[in-house]
Each structure stands twice: as C-alpha cells, then as structure tokens.
Design a protein around this motif. Structure first.
Motif, PDB file in Angstrom:
ATOM      1  N   ALA A 194       0.811  -1.210   0.136  1.00 17.06           N
ATOM      2  CA  ALA A 194      -0.068  -0.078   0.097  1.00 17.06           C
ATOM      3  C   ALA A 194       0.793   1.223   0.022  1.00 17.06           C
ATOM      4  O   ALA A 194       0.578   2.311  -0.784  1.00 17.06           O
ATOM      5  CB  ALA A 194      -0.915  -0.052   1.318  1.00 17.06           C
ATOM      6  N   ALA A 195       1.919   1.329   0.585  1.00 20.26           N
ATOM      7  CA  ALA A 195       2.807   2.496   0.697  1.00 20.26           C
ATOM      8  C   ALA A 195       3.708   2.670  -0.543  1.00 20.26           C
ATOM      9  O   ALA A 195       3.829   3.581  -1.086  1.00 20.26           O
ATOM     10  CB  ALA A 195       3.951   1.936   1.832  1.00 20.26           C
TER      11      ALA A 195
ATOM     12  N   SER B   5       1.318   4.874   3.830  1.00 23.38           N
ATOM     13  CA  SER B   5       0.104   4.546   3.408  1.00 23.38           C
ATOM     14  C   SER B   5      -0.972   4.855   4.713  1.00 23.38           C
ATOM     15  O   SER B   5      -0.570   5.142   5.595  1.00 23.38           O
ATOM     16  CB  SER B   5      -0.061   2.880   3.473  1.00 23.38           C
TER      17      SER B   5
END
Length: 560
Positions: A341-342, A408
């Motif tokens: 996600a990051a 994220s």
C-alpha cells in the motif's frame, strides 16, 4: 475437551546479536530479529537514548515464525556488555539457551460444544477454555477469536480465561491462537459430522455464513466453499469410504480427514522511500524484514510493475531501522500488504513529481492528460510513442535522481469488512495397528487467499505452515518440570520436529480470486497453512482407527 501442550520455537538459526557503541554514544545492533523498529525504540528506552541514536540492522534473520518478533534479554545484555567492555560484543544463543530464554506457545485446554438441527444447521456453538501466560510478558494466545468468524449459528457463546504462571514467557508462534483454536473447533465439527452421519465437507458447506457471524459485516472476499469444492475434487474425497476403520493395507489402517484453515487479514500503516535514478533504475527502501518468505521478491515485482521497469532495474533495501518505518513487526501475515500500500502511494507521488519536472516542453504536458508507466518511463495513455523515459526526464532536468517518501493510510477496510484468508486441509494418514506409528501419506491444501502475488513464494509459505502443523499434531511438546517450571527437553534430540521422511508431497492449489478491498487484492499466506492442519490429522486418524484423540501431540501411546 481438547488440550494442546506448550510448544517451543526451534528455528534452525538460533538468535544472535552484535552490539557496538560509537564515540558519540550512538548504539548500533545487528540482530536476528523480526522486530527492527520495535527493537530500536525498546533499546532506546532501556539505555535512555533518543530513538535516532539507535540503529538496528537485520538483513539476515534466519527462521523467525514469531520467536524473533520481540526484544529478548540477550540483545539488551549484549548492548550492555558492549558498553562496559567499550568494544563490539557478539552474543549467540545455544539451542538450550533458546529454550531457556525465548518464549513459545502457551498450553491450552478448550471445551467445544455444538448443537445442530436435523438438517445439520448449527443451533449452538460453545467454545471456551483456558490458556496461560506470565506476569512479566502477557500474551494469552487468543484461540477464542477463531470460532467467531467461521460458521453460521443461531446462538454462540465464546469465552477464554487466562492463568498466570511463573515460566518462560510465551510469545507469538505461527498463527497464534488460530492454530490451536482450529484444532479444537475443527475436531469437534468432525465429531458432529460422524454423529449425524453427514459428510464433514457437506456439514461445513451447510453452515457457511452470508455475513460475519459476530461482527455482522460483509465479507470483503470469501470463497471458502469454492476452495472446498476444488480441494475435494482434486483429493478424491468422494471416493472415500464413510465409515471409520474401513480401509486397510496390511498392518496399516488408512483414513482421510479434513479441516478448515482460517487466519484474519491485518494491515498496518507503513512508509517507504522510493528513489528513481537517471540511469533508469529504482530502489524501494523500507525497514522491513525478509526471512525467506518472499517480501523482497514481491515488493520488487510490485514496484517494477507500477513503474513500468524490468525486474532487474528495481531493488529493495530492507532490514535497517534507519530506513522508513514499515510495520513494527514482520508478522501477522501483514507485511506484504502493508508495504504494498505504501509502495503504491509512493509511486503515484513520484509520477506526479516527474510530470512536473518534465515541464511544459515535454510530450507529457497537457491538460487532463492520462499518464501510464511503461517501457522505463511515463507515456500518455493510448498513445504508444508520446512520452519520456525516467532517464530522459531526469537528465534534461540536470538531476541524478528523484526521491520521495510516502506513508500508507490507516487500514479502515479491516474495520468495515470481515477479512481473512481461508482454506481446506485434506489429509490422508496411515496408522500401524501394531505399533501406533502414524505416517502422513497424502496432503492437499486448497486455499482462498485473495490474489496470489508470487506462486513460488506463496506455495512455499503454505507448505511450510502445513509441515509445522504436522509437527504440532504428531511430535512437538515442551515438557515442564511442574515443581520448578524448568524445561526438561531443551534440545532437538528430545523436542521432536518433523524431518523429510515425516512429510509427504504436499500439493497446494488456490482460488487466486483478488479481493478488491486489499492492496493488490492479496491476503496473507504466511500463517494460514498451519491452521486446521492438526485437526485434519486428528480427523484422518479417527477415520483410520475409530479412536478420537483430543490431546496433542498424538503419540504412539495414545493410539495403542
């Protein structure tokens, strides 16, 4: 009533640390830990330092499985010794010292009671019991979380009590709570299936919930029935004789068992730093851990795909607390999704920066232009040649590289939906009716873990979990001197783990259905493999022998 013993961690690579102090008072520790950021902050607290004056480096962890997911005493003692001696100090634990210092899995005693209507629909599920922890390091092993989310039932009562003992601390061990919880629940469901003369697979299908049984929320993605269907077909479940003690090969009694695998989805905020260089290469940096489970491989794949770069042009730096904070621990089957996600938001930010850097004279300029990454750069969507490579943009701007760092967001999806990995464990066991020896002769695991990002590393993780489950069911047990709480079998000579001859070929299949609510559509795969495994073995042994063993490990004496 089902009971599981105390288990100890036995990674082939024991814990080890090297500590050194700089002249300016900065502490550097090389540690075999899954807990890079956590160790950094804990050591800072112990020695009264600012966190920026502690660096923890862990590029090579060795086996972890939760046993290296905390700061243990030897690391702090190693740093203290280095300060007193005023020189670097190395400390490596012997196998016996790992038993004496490093926590394992709590023992448990669990009671499961099931009630069902004539058609097999559950009217009541009761799952209660007791686990142990210590006063100085509380970790209760939450087996009671599992029954809340697996089956539909008109009524449900779930509870867990914890007793404090003065022993070595218990800690995370692959699928803590779920591994022992599924043993009790899935064994009980098998017992009910035989009592009602309903096929064990069919009984589970009949009680598949439409929503989470206790949260009442929608499932983000749940295809467990499909996993059971595919697994049963591949394993040849329909050809199995229904009655126990009905299959024999000479002195060997043969049986087949099945159980559900379950492990929740976790995601935590994570940060990454992304650098794209003028030579067209890219580096992703995060204070993550790689213990052989494939984190580095998957993040390189992911970043390369989003950047439109070949794999060989992307690298991943990890295992260093000076890098951006990833989740505080490499555990809970959470690291891949959290970092992914990051990486996604970092790549998006880098692309925005590159478009600005390219300027008005660039082929990328223009209002409302949609950009896509491919062929080593950014191009206008739908126009094959209108775009620029990263190298071209950076060189024209006189830059050696561009670097961005992003974090994220919070995992709100975990609160909105019921999220988990699922599976169906199919096992065939052979029991020698003269000696009680058990051999696992066939295994098929059919899993529903969202999108499978890398088949090779995912299958390796799933197989590894099942092997650990075979040890849990048939061999592993920490023996405690109840007078003094001391461990009596602190060696691999007396604490038995599976070896190659104990493990059959383990066939793995998976649905590979993406979950639209998770990063990359994936669920964790690191811990789901051990869940349900012990129950599948116990259920296969019952089918072979007619003996129901509710007390792990299932040793020869319990079958004679």
């Amino acid at each position: 009533v089902y009971s599981t013993p105390h288990y100890n961690h036995n990674a082939i690579e024991p814990h080890a640390a090297i500590a050194a102090w700089d002249e300016d008072g900065r502490l550097t520790v090389f540690d075999s830990t899954q807990f890079v950021n956590g160790c950094k902050h804990a050591l800072a607290g112990i020695f009264g330092l600012n966190a920026e004056n502690v660096r923890v480096i862990a590029p090579f962890v060795g086996g972890g499985f939760g046993g290296k997911a905390a700061l243990w005493n030897h690391t702090a003692l190693c740093a203290a010794a280095a300060k007193v001696a005023n020189c670097p100090v190395k400390m490596a634990l012997s196998r016996e010292e790992v038993f004496r210092l490093i926590g394992g899995r709590t023992p448990s005693e669990q009671r499961v009671a099931l009630g069902a209507d004539e058609d097999g629909k559950f009217a009541a599920i009761i799952h209660t019991g007791v686990t142990a922890t210590t006063t100085h390091a509380k970790f209760p092993e939450q087996f009671s979380l599992t029954p809340r989310h697996l089956y539909a039932s008109r009524t449900m009562s779930v509870g867990q009590k914890v007793v404090n003992l003065d022993t070595v601390a218990n800690t995370w061990m692959r699928a803590p709570g779920e591994s022992i919880g599924t043993f009790a629940l899935e064994s009980a469901i098998d017992e009910l299936a035989y009592a009602m003369k309903i096929d064990p697979v069919e009984l589970r299908r009949l009680n598949e919930p439409e929503k989470d049984p206790t949260k009442g929320t929608e499932f983000s993605s749940r295809h467990l029935v499909e996993a059971y269907r595919r697994g049963a077909e591949k394993f040849g479940w329909s050809g199995r004789a229904a009655e126990p003690c009905s299959q024999r090969d000479g002195k060997w009694l043969i049986g087949q068992g099945v159980a559900t695998a379950y492990y929740p989805v976790f995601r935590f905020p994570a940060a990454v730093r992304l650098r794209i260089s003028a030579d067209g290469s890219a580096v992703v940096q995060a204070a993550a851990n790689e213990m052989g489970m494939g984190t580095a491989t998957v993040q390189i794949q992911h970043a390369a795909d989003r950047l439109g770069l070949p794999l060989e042009m992307v690298s991943f730096r990890y295992g260093d607390s000076d890098l951006p904070d990833s989740p505080i621990i490499a555990g809970g089957s959470s690291q891949t999704g959290s970092i992914a996600a990051a990486v996604q938001v970092a790549v998006e930010k880098a692309h925005r920066e590159l478009v600005k850097l390219a300027g008005n004279g660039s082929p990328l300029a223009g209002a409302n232009v949609e950009i896509e990454a491919r062929d080593g750069g950014l191009f206008v969507s739908g126009e094959e040649s209108r775009g620029e490579t990263y190298a071209s943009i950076l060189k024209r701007a006189g830059r050696d590289f561009i670097e961005v760092e992003e974090t994220s967001g919070m995992p709100f999806e975990v609160m909105k939906y019921s999220m988990a990995s699922y599976g169906a464990q199919f096992c065939e066991a052979r029991v020698n009716h003269e000696s009680g020896e058990v051999r696992i002769s066939r295994w098929l695991g059919s899993f529903d873990c969202g999108r499978i990002l890398n088949p090779k590393t995912a299958v390796s993780q799933l197989r590894g979990g099942i092997v650990m489950g075979i040890g849990m069911a048939l061999a592993e047990e920490t023996l405690l001197d109840t007078r003094r709480g001391r461990i009596m079998n602190p060696s691999l000579a007396e604490y038995h783990v599976p070896v190659h001859l104990d493990v059959p070929h383990i066939e793995i299949i998976y649905n590979d259905i993406p979950d639209e609510h998770t990063p990359l559509g994936a669920h964790g795969v690191g811990e789901i493999g051990i869940t349900g495994a012990a129950a599948a073995i116990a259920n296969a042994i019952f089918h072979a022998t007619g003996k129901r063993i509710r007390d792990l490990p299932i040793t020869l004496d319990k079958l004679l």
